[in-house]
Design a protein around this motif. Structure first.
Motif, PDB file in Angstrom:
ATOM      1  N   GLU A   1       0.829  -1.206   0.000  1.00 26.47           N
ATOM      2  CA  GLU A   1       0.000   0.000   0.000  1.00 26.47           C
ATOM      3  C   GLU A   1       0.863   1.255   0.000  1.00 26.47           C
TER       4      GLU A   1
ATOM      5  N   LEU B   1       0.778   4.140  -2.852  1.00 25.22           N
ATOM      6  CA  LEU B   1       0.552   5.556  -2.581  1.00 25.22           C
ATOM      7  C   LEU B   1       1.665   6.419  -3.169  1.00 25.22           C
TER       8      LEU B   1
ATOM      9  N   TRP C   1      -3.338  13.475   3.221  1.00 30.55           N
ATOM     10  CA  TRP C   1      -2.370  12.491   2.726  1.00 30.55           C
ATOM     11  C   TRP C   1      -1.815  11.665   3.888  1.00 30.55           C
TER      12      TRP C   1
ATOM     13  N   THR D   1      -3.251  10.878   6.551  1.00 32.10           N
ATOM     14  CA  THR D   1      -4.212   9.903   7.079  1.00 32.10           C
ATOM     15  C   THR D   1      -4.099   8.570   6.352  1.00 32.10           C
ATOM     16  N   PHE D   2      -3.529   8.577   5.157  1.00 30.89           N
ATOM     17  CA  PHE D   2      -3.306   7.341   4.417  1.00 30.89           C
ATOM     18  C   PHE D   2      -1.924   6.747   4.693  1.00 30.89           C
ATOM     19  N   THR D   3      -0.913   7.600   4.833  1.00 35.90           N
ATOM     20  CA  THR D   3       0.450   7.089   4.994  1.00 35.90           C
ATOM     21  C   THR D   3       0.787   6.726   6.445  1.00 35.90           C
TER      22      THR D   3
END
Length: 109
Positions: free
Chosen positions: A14, A18, A76, A78-80
């Motif tokens: 993931e 990203l 960003w 919050t995803f990484t």
């Protein structure tokens, strides 16, 4: 500048996905914060991410504050951030641990 953080093994794919297509607004905010030559490296099997960048501004604290305050950068993260594992000794409120430079082939006088 160099920094390090752990990465969850199950999140490596993931994290790669990203970073294969970083959002344009995030890239622009990085540039506006006077960061150049930014790279992130993965070390397996230790599951570490090593980041390196060059700062070309005049007010590092202000540039980093502007990046941290940017809504798209916050989104960003919050995803990484869930992909990453904070290392022991990382200051409270920070995700990556900054590293001390101990050698420079071409020091600037």
């Amino acid at each position: 500048m160099a920094m390090v953080v752990g990465i969850r093994p199950e999140q490596i794919a993931e994290y790669r996905r990203l970073h294969a297509q970083v959002w344009p607004a995030v890239l622009e905010r990085i540039r506006q914060s006077n960061i150049r030559n930014y790279s992130i490296f993965l070390r397996e099997p230790e599951n570490l991410l090593f980041g390196y960048w060059e700062y070309h501004g005049h007010d590092f604290a202000a540039d980093m504050a502007a990046m941290a305050a940017d809504p798209e950068t916050q989104r960003w993260w919050t995803f990484t951030a869930p992909c990453q594992v904070r290392l022991a000794g990382t200051p409270e409120g920070e995700q990556w641990a900054m590293m001390e430079q101990v050698f420079d082939l071409d020091p600037q006088d």
